[in-house]
Scaffold this motif. Structure first.
Motif, PDB file in Angstrom:
ATOM      1  N   GLY A 153       2.946  12.534  -3.007  1.00  0.00           N
ATOM      2  CA  GLY A 153       2.023  11.438  -3.114  1.00  0.00           C
ATOM      3  C   GLY A 153       2.083  11.014  -4.444  1.00  0.00           C
ATOM      4  O   GLY A 153       2.701  11.377  -5.413  1.00  0.00           O
ATOM      5  N   PRO A 154       1.288   9.617  -4.552  1.00  0.00           N
ATOM      6  CA  PRO A 154       1.296   9.040  -6.068  1.00  0.00           C
ATOM      7  C   PRO A 154       0.881  10.039  -7.107  1.00  0.00           C
ATOM      8  O   PRO A 154       1.367  10.085  -8.287  1.00  0.00           O
ATOM      9  N   ALA A 155      -0.271  10.802  -6.574  1.00  0.00           N
ATOM     10  CA  ALA A 155      -0.987  11.613  -7.875  1.00  0.00           C
ATOM     11  C   ALA A 155      -0.224  12.738  -8.026  1.00  0.00           C
ATOM     12  O   ALA A 155      -0.133  13.092  -9.325  1.00  0.00           O
ATOM     13  N   GLU A 156       0.631  13.264  -7.175  1.00  0.00           N
ATOM     14  CA  GLU A 156       1.697  14.434  -7.468  1.00  0.00           C
ATOM     15  C   GLU A 156       2.628  13.702  -8.366  1.00  0.00           C
ATOM     16  O   GLU A 156       3.240  14.512  -9.296  1.00  0.00           O
ATOM     17  N   LEU A 157       3.340  12.604  -8.098  1.00  0.00           N
ATOM     18  CA  LEU A 157       4.411  12.126  -8.842  1.00  0.00           C
ATOM     19  C   LEU A 157       4.164  11.560 -10.218  1.00  0.00           C
ATOM     20  O   LEU A 157       4.696  11.577 -10.919  1.00  0.00           O
TER      21      LEU A 157
ATOM     22  N   VAL B 227       1.709   3.747  -5.398  1.00  0.00           N
ATOM     23  CA  VAL B 227       1.840   3.475  -4.042  1.00  0.00           C
ATOM     24  C   VAL B 227       3.033   4.235  -3.504  1.00  0.00           C
ATOM     25  O   VAL B 227       3.414   4.070  -2.431  1.00  0.00           O
ATOM     26  N   LEU B 228       3.627   5.147  -4.450  1.00  0.00           N
ATOM     27  CA  LEU B 228       4.894   5.578  -4.205  1.00  0.00           C
ATOM     28  C   LEU B 228       4.556   7.091  -3.331  1.00  0.00           C
ATOM     29  O   LEU B 228       4.166   7.932  -3.597  1.00  0.00           O
ATOM     30  N   TYR B 229       5.429   7.402  -2.189  1.00  0.00           N
ATOM     31  CA  TYR B 229       5.538   8.527  -1.653  1.00  0.00           C
ATOM     32  C   TYR B 229       7.148   8.930  -1.305  1.00  0.00           C
ATOM     33  O   TYR B 229       8.011   8.185  -1.044  1.00  0.00           O
ATOM     34  N   ASN B 230       7.272   9.980  -1.819  1.00  0.00           N
ATOM     35  CA  ASN B 230       8.613  10.639  -1.683  1.00  0.00           C
ATOM     36  C   ASN B 230       8.709  11.776  -0.746  1.00  0.00           C
ATOM     37  O   ASN B 230       8.030  12.670  -0.822  1.00  0.00           O
TER      38      ASN B 230
ATOM     39  N   ARG C  62       7.744   5.052 -13.662  1.00  0.00           N
ATOM     40  CA  ARG C  62       8.239   3.654 -14.251  1.00  0.00           C
ATOM     41  C   ARG C  62       8.037   2.657 -13.068  1.00  0.00           C
ATOM     42  O   ARG C  62       7.462   1.581 -13.449  1.00  0.00           O
ATOM     43  N   PHE C  63       8.334   3.036 -11.924  1.00  0.00           N
ATOM     44  CA  PHE C  63       8.162   2.338 -10.663  1.00  0.00           C
ATOM     45  C   PHE C  63       6.549   1.950 -10.428  1.00  0.00           C
ATOM     46  O   PHE C  63       6.188   0.864 -10.171  1.00  0.00           O
ATOM     47  N   MET C  64       5.657   3.127 -10.405  1.00  0.00           N
ATOM     48  CA  MET C  64       4.486   2.886 -10.306  1.00  0.00           C
ATOM     49  C   MET C  64       3.639   2.046 -11.407  1.00  0.00           C
ATOM     50  O   MET C  64       2.556   1.483 -11.055  1.00  0.00           O
ATOM     51  N   ASP C  65       4.272   2.139 -12.479  1.00  0.00           N
ATOM     52  CA  ASP C  65       3.765   1.264 -13.471  1.00  0.00           C
ATOM     53  C   ASP C  65       3.879  -0.143 -13.479  1.00  0.00           C
ATOM     54  O   ASP C  65       3.204  -1.129 -13.875  1.00  0.00           O
TER      55      ASP C  65
ATOM     56  N   LYS D  89       0.796  -1.171   0.113  1.00  0.00           N
ATOM     57  CA  LYS D  89      -0.051  -0.147   0.151  1.00  0.00           C
ATOM     58  C   LYS D  89       0.884   1.373  -0.016  1.00  0.00           C
ATOM     59  O   LYS D  89       0.342   2.307  -0.256  1.00  0.00           O
ATOM     60  N   VAL D  90       2.101   1.238   0.316  1.00  0.00           N
ATOM     61  CA  VAL D  90       3.041   2.184   0.617  1.00  0.00           C
ATOM     62  C   VAL D  90       4.414   1.658   0.211  1.00  0.00           C
ATOM     63  O   VAL D  90       4.999   0.778   0.560  1.00  0.00           O
ATOM     64  N   VAL D  91       5.169   2.592  -0.565  1.00  0.00           N
ATOM     65  CA  VAL D  91       6.341   2.656  -0.999  1.00  0.00           C
ATOM     66  C   VAL D  91       7.191   3.819  -0.480  1.00  0.00           C
ATOM     67  O   VAL D  91       6.632   4.770  -1.288  1.00  0.00           O
ATOM     68  N   ALA D  92       7.678   4.177   0.458  1.00  0.00           N
ATOM     69  CA  ALA D  92       7.950   5.235   0.992  1.00  0.00           C
ATOM     70  C   ALA D  92       9.581   5.586   0.769  1.00  0.00           C
ATOM     71  O   ALA D  92      10.360   4.686   1.232  1.00  0.00           O
ATOM     72  N   VAL D  93       9.943   6.553   0.019  1.00  0.00           N
ATOM     73  CA  VAL D  93      11.400   6.655  -0.250  1.00  0.00           C
ATOM     74  C   VAL D  93      11.906   8.140   0.225  1.00  0.00           C
ATOM     75  O   VAL D  93      11.122   9.070   0.449  1.00  0.00           O
ATOM     76  N   SER D  94      13.131   8.284   0.371  1.00  0.00           N
ATOM     77  CA  SER D  94      13.874   9.546   0.937  1.00  0.00           C
ATOM     78  C   SER D  94      15.395   9.168   1.002  1.00  0.00           C
ATOM     79  O   SER D  94      15.906   8.184   0.509  1.00  0.00           O
TER      80      SER D  94
END
Length: 521
Positions: A338-342, A321-324, A313-316, A297-302
């Motif tokens: 969040g995903p929509a912004e990315l 589920v990607l959060y930066n 590419r990752f979300m495809d 549900k979440v892949v959180a990176v920093s």
């Protein structure tokens, strides 16, 4: 932070669900007595969910919250009785991702000692310098670093994995631990990509505020199954650990990041969340994805900038589920995308979470117009307390200088253009290497890219691009220059294009610019 917002967020994330009255009372009592440090968070989790699995190592070792707390307490008692560790001392921890690191950090804090998280990528000489500068009394380390610790000052006591277990097994019974007069701090070393790492004193949270700021924007929930791939000695990995304890989550750890092993673990364990650094996402895309898609549900990176094109590419492959999270050792967090912004803007750092102030200022401390590049200043509850050397960062109106340059667009999204000291002046023009890097990573042949400024007798400085290509791919340097020339101004075109097998990176995935500059003597 206003109480209604805190309560609403904690409720949404499942932290205010009813429980057995005696356990809830014990949980709140642990926080009241021991505070919000990692030791306090472990105590509250053990009080509320003692039988829940806290940590699963790659070897299959699973410890409940109560077992993890018992081991940390026994280690603390032995460190006090056998090694003389007292409140105010500093305990270095040189470990990869496993339960032993957690036990050592918590044990130090239970005694009121500071835990110094040591980067596993340091050389023997750097490690000796850190031990001396941080006045380490003890260094807890993995067996694999035995040779590297030989050059430490003679007064630093060494605790390897065998001694670690002996200290736990030999702890004296009945020697109860009480809250120390002084809270133990966490000292995180800066990345040291351009020189010797500095120790940054991290503050101890004083409320639910920091947790709420993060989980409001990143939808993590109580009792999630969380894999932490980011190094625990790094600010982001350590933050993930703090959040996981607060959520009473089950944590999955591997000593080293391996993309194939991570994919296999995600397939075998129904993980709800993955904490990583951006380069790990690149590596995950280079191995076959798990089938079916894991229920993340979440892949959180920093930890470093997302290269251009990586987010979509990752979300495809893994879903939206990607959060930066953009932040640093000094400011903790500044913004979250969040995903929509990315999807809409793949290189954005997002927006500040609740309770965080962010300003773009010029060199005089005045706000710059919308869309104009300036210095990024941040204010929140978790600004660092200064470097252990006594140095501090510039502040304006309670906001701390991140050392980065960036801009905010009309939609309120932050874009980070890079470190202020990375910007170069070529022929009188300001050039941001990160803009060129993002463009180069969009080439299908390019696996990774780094762009730096190097001396030039005519223009003062010029750009040099270092490219790692996918296996079997080739590129012509002039074709690379023509590609950049097509999209960017002439002064952004790299004069030098150098192909490398891999970019030199530290243990957290950041490119070591100093290693690249060695190409120029």
């Amino acid at each position: 932070m206003d109480l209604p917002f805190v309560v609403a967020t904690l409720t949404r994330r499942g932290l205010l669900t009813p429980g057995r009255p005696i356990r809830v009372a014990s949980q709140l009592g642990a926080l009241r007595k021991w505070g919000w440090s990692l030791a306090g968070e472990l105590r509250q989790a053990a009080a509320r969910d003692p039988g829940r699995t806290a940590v699963i190592d790659e070897q299959g070792v699973g410890l409940t919250y109560q077992e993890l707390l018992d081991r940390a307490e026994r280690l603390a008692r032995s460190m006090r009785a056998g090694l003389g560790v007292q409140s105010g001392d500093r305990v270095g921890v040189l470990c990869r991702n496993h339960h032993g690191l957690i036990e050592a950090v918590v044990a130090a804090m239970l005694l009121g000692a500071d835990a110094v998280l040591v980067n596993t990528g340091l050389s023997a000489a750097q490690l000796a310098t850190v031990a001396e500068e941080q006045s380490l009394r003890v260094l807890v380390h993995d067996a694999e670093f035995a040779e590297r610790v030989l050059g430490l000052p003679a007064d630093v006591q060494r605790v390897d994995e065998r001694v670690h277990e002996e200290l736990i097994a030999g702890a004296l019974p009945g020697d109860q631990l009480k809250p120390p007069e002084r809270d133990g701090r966490t000292i995180v070393l800066t990345s040291g990509t351009t020189g010797t790492p500095k120790g940054a004193r991290r503050p101890t949270p004083h409320s639910f505020g920091p947790l709420v700021s993060i989980i409001d924007r990143i939808p993590l929930h109580a009792r999630d199954l969380v894999m932490i791939a980011a190094p625990l000695f790094h600010t982001w990995g350590y933050a993930a650990l703090q959040v996981a304890f607060a959520l009473r989550a089950t944590i999955v750890l591997h000593r080293r990041f391996d993309p194939a092993a991570t994919v296999a673990a995600l397939a075998a364990q129904p993980c709800d969340a993955l904490f990583a650094v951006p380069v790990m996402l690149q590596r995950l895309l280079e191995v076959p994805p798990p089938t079916p898609r894991p229920p993340l549900k979440v892949v959180a990176v920093s930890g470093s900038a997302l290269p251009g094109g990586l987010a979509p590419r990752f979300m495809d492959v893994y879903g939206d589920v990607l959060y930066n999270l953009y932040g640093s050792t000094e400011v903790s967090w500044a913004s979250i995308a969040g995903p929509a912004e990315l999807r809409a803007a793949p290189t954005t750092a997002g927006r500040p979470p609740h309770g965080t102030r962010l300003r773009i200022l010029d060199d005089t401390g005045q706000p710059v117009p919308e869309g104009r590049v300036g210095r990024i200043f941040v204010g929140n509850e978790m600004l660092f307390e200064g470097y252990t050397s006594g140095d501090r960062r510039e502040t304006h109106d309670g906001l701390l200088d991140t050392g980065d340059l960036g801009r905010v667009n009309a939609d309120g999204l932050l874009f980070v253009d890079g470190r202020a000291d990375d910007m170069i002046v070529s022929g009188g023009e300001n050039v941001f290497p990160s803009e060129v890097e993002d463009l180069l990573t969009r080439l299908p042949q390019v696996r990774e890219a780094a762009v730096i400024g190097v001396p030039d007798p005519e223009y003062g400085q010029r750009l040099a691009a270092f490219l790692g290509l996918h296996p079997g791919e080739t590129l012509d340097p002039e074709a690379v220059r023509e590609y950049v020339r097509h999209y960017l101004a002439r002064f952004s075109v790299p004069r030098d294009v150098i192909f490398v097998k891999y970019l030199p990176r530290n243990a957290t995935g950041k490119v070591l610019s100093r290693e690249l500059r060695r190409y120029y003597g």
